[in-house]
Design a protein around this motif. Structure first.
Motif, PDB file in Angstrom:
ATOM      1  N   ASP A  75      26.634  74.699  41.680  1.00  0.00           N
ATOM      2  CA  ASP A  75      26.381  73.929  42.903  1.00  0.00           C
ATOM      3  C   ASP A  75      25.861  72.531  42.577  1.00  0.00           C
ATOM      4  O   ASP A  75      26.263  71.543  43.210  1.00  0.00           O
ATOM      5  CB  ASP A  75      25.371  74.660  43.791  1.00  0.00           C
ATOM      6  CG  ASP A  75      25.959  75.920  44.414  1.00  0.00           C
ATOM      7  OD1 ASP A  75      27.202  76.007  44.493  1.00  0.00           O
ATOM      8  OD2 ASP A  75      25.186  76.809  44.801  1.00  0.00           O
ATOM      9  N   ASN A 129      28.734  70.345  41.192  1.00  0.00           N
ATOM     10  CA  ASN A 129      29.638  69.927  42.267  1.00  0.00           C
ATOM     11  C   ASN A 129      28.986  68.883  43.163  1.00  0.00           C
ATOM     12  O   ASN A 129      29.640  67.935  43.620  1.00  0.00           O
ATOM     13  CB  ASN A 129      30.056  71.138  43.097  1.00  0.00           C
ATOM     14  CG  ASN A 129      30.944  72.094  42.318  1.00  0.00           C
ATOM     15  OD1 ASN A 129      31.599  71.698  41.362  1.00  0.00           O
ATOM     16  ND2 ASN A 129      30.961  73.358  42.719  1.00  0.00           N
ATOM     17  N   PHE A 130      27.698  69.050  43.413  1.00  0.00           N
ATOM     18  CA  PHE A 130      26.947  68.104  44.240  1.00  0.00           C
ATOM     19  C   PHE A 130      26.989  66.703  43.631  1.00  0.00           C
ATOM     20  O   PHE A 130      27.313  65.715  44.305  1.00  0.00           O
ATOM     21  CB  PHE A 130      25.505  68.604  44.370  1.00  0.00           C
ATOM     22  CG  PHE A 130      24.530  67.587  44.892  1.00  0.00           C
ATOM     23  CD1 PHE A 130      24.512  67.242  46.234  1.00  0.00           C
ATOM     24  CD2 PHE A 130      23.624  66.982  44.032  1.00  0.00           C
ATOM     25  CE1 PHE A 130      23.609  66.304  46.716  1.00  0.00           C
ATOM     26  CE2 PHE A 130      22.713  66.046  44.503  1.00  0.00           C
ATOM     27  CZ  PHE A 130      22.705  65.703  45.851  1.00  0.00           C
ATOM     28  N   THR A 142      29.057  65.542  41.299  1.00  0.00           N
ATOM     29  CA  THR A 142      30.435  65.054  41.167  1.00  0.00           C
ATOM     30  C   THR A 142      30.954  64.503  42.488  1.00  0.00           C
ATOM     31  O   THR A 142      31.637  63.465  42.519  1.00  0.00           O
ATOM     32  CB  THR A 142      31.352  66.188  40.675  1.00  0.00           C
ATOM     33  OG1 THR A 142      30.863  66.677  39.415  1.00  0.00           O
ATOM     34  CG2 THR A 142      32.778  65.691  40.494  1.00  0.00           C
ATOM     35  N   ARG A 143      30.635  65.183  43.589  1.00  0.00           N
ATOM     36  CA  ARG A 143      31.080  64.700  44.908  1.00  0.00           C
ATOM     37  C   ARG A 143      30.453  63.350  45.240  1.00  0.00           C
ATOM     38  O   ARG A 143      31.134  62.429  45.709  1.00  0.00           O
ATOM     39  CB  ARG A 143      30.725  65.722  45.991  1.00  0.00           C
ATOM     40  CG  ARG A 143      31.608  66.948  46.019  1.00  0.00           C
ATOM     41  CD  ARG A 143      31.467  67.680  47.351  1.00  0.00           C
ATOM     42  NE  ARG A 143      30.077  67.996  47.656  1.00  0.00           N
ATOM     43  CZ  ARG A 143      29.467  69.119  47.287  1.00  0.00           C
ATOM     44  NH1 ARG A 143      30.128  70.026  46.582  1.00  0.00           N
ATOM     45  NH2 ARG A 143      28.215  69.341  47.617  1.00  0.00           N
ATOM     46  N   LEU A 144      29.152  63.208  44.999  1.00  0.00           N
ATOM     47  CA  LEU A 144      28.480  61.953  45.344  1.00  0.00           C
ATOM     48  C   LEU A 144      28.962  60.790  44.474  1.00  0.00           C
ATOM     49  O   LEU A 144      29.032  59.653  44.930  1.00  0.00           O
ATOM     50  CB  LEU A 144      26.964  62.115  45.202  1.00  0.00           C
ATOM     51  CG  LEU A 144      26.251  62.926  46.287  1.00  0.00           C
ATOM     52  CD1 LEU A 144      24.744  62.844  46.103  1.00  0.00           C
ATOM     53  CD2 LEU A 144      26.611  62.436  47.687  1.00  0.00           C
ATOM     54  N   ALA A 203      31.937  60.497  43.146  1.00  0.00           N
ATOM     55  CA  ALA A 203      33.402  60.425  43.121  1.00  0.00           C
ATOM     56  C   ALA A 203      33.930  58.988  43.127  1.00  0.00           C
ATOM     57  O   ALA A 203      34.827  58.653  42.334  1.00  0.00           O
ATOM     58  CB  ALA A 203      33.986  61.224  44.282  1.00  0.00           C
ATOM     59  N   GLU A 207      36.027  57.572  39.897  1.00  0.00           N
ATOM     60  CA  GLU A 207      37.407  57.104  40.061  1.00  0.00           C
ATOM     61  C   GLU A 207      37.555  55.671  39.556  1.00  0.00           C
ATOM     62  O   GLU A 207      38.534  55.333  38.882  1.00  0.00           O
ATOM     63  CB  GLU A 207      37.808  57.192  41.532  1.00  0.00           C
ATOM     64  CG  GLU A 207      39.248  56.766  41.788  1.00  0.00           C
ATOM     65  CD  GLU A 207      39.622  56.860  43.258  1.00  0.00           C
ATOM     66  OE1 GLU A 207      40.760  56.476  43.592  1.00  0.00           O
ATOM     67  OE2 GLU A 207      38.779  57.309  44.066  1.00  0.00           O
ATOM     68  N   TRP A 241      21.300  60.486  46.060  1.00  0.00           N
ATOM     69  CA  TRP A 241      21.864  59.803  44.896  1.00  0.00           C
ATOM     70  C   TRP A 241      20.923  59.892  43.692  1.00  0.00           C
ATOM     71  O   TRP A 241      21.365  60.051  42.559  1.00  0.00           O
ATOM     72  CB  TRP A 241      22.162  58.343  45.233  1.00  0.00           C
ATOM     73  CG  TRP A 241      23.444  58.165  45.985  1.00  0.00           C
ATOM     74  CD1 TRP A 241      24.630  58.805  45.773  1.00  0.00           C
ATOM     75  CD2 TRP A 241      23.660  57.285  47.090  1.00  0.00           C
ATOM     76  NE1 TRP A 241      25.576  58.385  46.678  1.00  0.00           N
ATOM     77  CE2 TRP A 241      25.015  57.446  47.502  1.00  0.00           C
ATOM     78  CE3 TRP A 241      22.865  56.375  47.787  1.00  0.00           C
ATOM     79  CZ2 TRP A 241      25.576  56.737  48.551  1.00  0.00           C
ATOM     80  CZ3 TRP A 241      23.422  55.664  48.830  1.00  0.00           C
ATOM     81  CH2 TRP A 241      24.763  55.844  49.215  1.00  0.00           C
ATOM     82  N   TRP A 286      23.286  64.709  36.878  1.00  0.00           N
ATOM     83  CA  TRP A 286      24.366  64.228  36.010  1.00  0.00           C
ATOM     84  C   TRP A 286      23.858  63.993  34.590  1.00  0.00           C
ATOM     85  O   TRP A 286      24.484  64.393  33.612  1.00  0.00           O
ATOM     86  CB  TRP A 286      24.935  62.932  36.590  1.00  0.00           C
ATOM     87  CG  TRP A 286      26.168  62.447  35.895  1.00  0.00           C
ATOM     88  CD1 TRP A 286      26.250  61.583  34.842  1.00  0.00           C
ATOM     89  CD2 TRP A 286      27.515  62.824  36.201  1.00  0.00           C
ATOM     90  NE1 TRP A 286      27.552  61.392  34.477  1.00  0.00           N
ATOM     91  CE2 TRP A 286      28.354  62.143  35.298  1.00  0.00           C
ATOM     92  CE3 TRP A 286      28.088  63.658  37.156  1.00  0.00           C
ATOM     93  CZ2 TRP A 286      29.737  62.277  35.319  1.00  0.00           C
ATOM     94  CZ3 TRP A 286      29.462  63.792  37.177  1.00  0.00           C
ATOM     95  CH2 TRP A 286      30.273  63.108  36.272  1.00  0.00           C
TER      96      TRP A 286
END
Length: 303
Positions: free
Chosen positions: A200, A203-204, A206-208, A210, A214, A274, A281
């Motif tokens: 969790d 994923n948390f 990685t989503r923030l 993103a 990218e 964040w 991270w």
């Protein structure tokens, strides 16, 4: 009337042969115990090497391990050696010390990591007491103990074992002054080390991140790394020193991050998210990028 034992007249070397026979029996018993300990240690390695849990379950029962539920302790020794005592002798003394204090065998994972699996209902012993006893064997070099880990299934044991070992290795690598690490203690570190939250949290973060990830992928930039360091270190200058770049480069990157994430108009709740994502991270990427050190404190014979 005391009975006086005498050897048969027809067997002049009776006592010598008796001593040799006893030594032979003791040697075979020690060999059998050593082989049994090796089997347990190999089982632990197989558990962490993505072996089938269905296959490992009967083996765990056969080896007498508390695989369904229990407590987990991990010990990390210093990577420095103490030549005063032979390594094989030191291993035997260490095993005996753990067995005396916790009534459970010590399983070696490599040369400088020890794992202890305790029954769920085993009486909790103070980790400081065990550490003091072990320090008598490895002084003046330090050691770290991770404790307070409980599991309720073989799959949970696999997860908690992996992270407890990683935490012990990290404490040793950073030469922490905190030698007793309670995984149930409150705080951000315990949250990050909780294996039940690993997926969790990943994923948390990685989503923030993103948009930054990218941009880094398509433009070959380092925005994610720069932003994470800014959140965890606290100043642009410290980030510049860490990355060995000019402070203006850091400020430019952070300005780009603000554009991509919309930080300028973010709410306190979003800013907190964040910041947490940055620590998450940093924690997981540090574990992935830093290989465990090898040492020779305890010689794992037969490997």
């Amino acid at each position: 009337m005391a009975y006086k034992f005498s050897h048969p007249q027809s067997w002049p070397d009776f006592f010598t042969d008796l001593v040799m026979a006893c030594n032979l029996v003791i040697g075979r018993m020690e060999k059998a115990y050593d082989q049994f300990a090796r089997q347990r240690e190999h089982w632990l390695r197989a558990l962490l090497q993505e072996k089938s849990l269905q296959q490992l379950t009967p083996d765990g029962y056969r080896l007498g391990l508390p695989i369904e539920q229990g407590q987990l302790w991990v010990i990390a020794w210093s990577t420095q050696t103490t030549p005063a005592i032979p390594l094989a002798r030191k291993r035997m003394l260490t095993e005996g010390t753990v067995l005396e204090h916790l009534k459970s065998p010590l399983l070696f994972f490599g040369e400088d990591i020890g794992v202890i699996l305790l029954d769920e209902h085993a009486q909790q012993q103070p980790p400081a007491k065990l550490r003091d006893a072990l320090l008598k064997l490895c002084a003046p070099h330090p050691l770290w103990i991770v404790y307070g880990v409980r599991y309720h299934s073989l799959n949970e044991l696999k997860m908690t074992l992996s992270y407890a070992i990683a935490l012990a290795q990290k404490a040793r690598r950073e030469a922490r002054n905190e030698y007793l690490l309670d995984m149930q203690a409150p705080g951000l570190e315990s949250l990050l080390e909780n294996p039940r939250l690993t997926e969790d949290l990943r994923n948390f973060a990685t989503r923030l991140f993103a948009p930054l990830l990218e941009h880094d992928t398509t433009k070959s930039t380092h925005l994610t790394e720069t932003f994470v360091l800014a959140q965890t270190l606290g100043s642009a200058q410290m980030v510049a020193d860490q990355l060995t770049v000019h402070v203006n480069t850091v400020r430019y990157r952070l300005h780009k991050v603000e554009e991509l994430l919309g930080i300028e108009h973010a709410s306190p709740k979003e800013r907190t998210a964040w910041a947490l994502a940055a620590f998450v991270w940093q924690h997981f990427h540090l574990l992935e990028q830093t290989p465990p050190k090898q040492s020779s404190f305890l010689h794992d014979q037969g490997e």
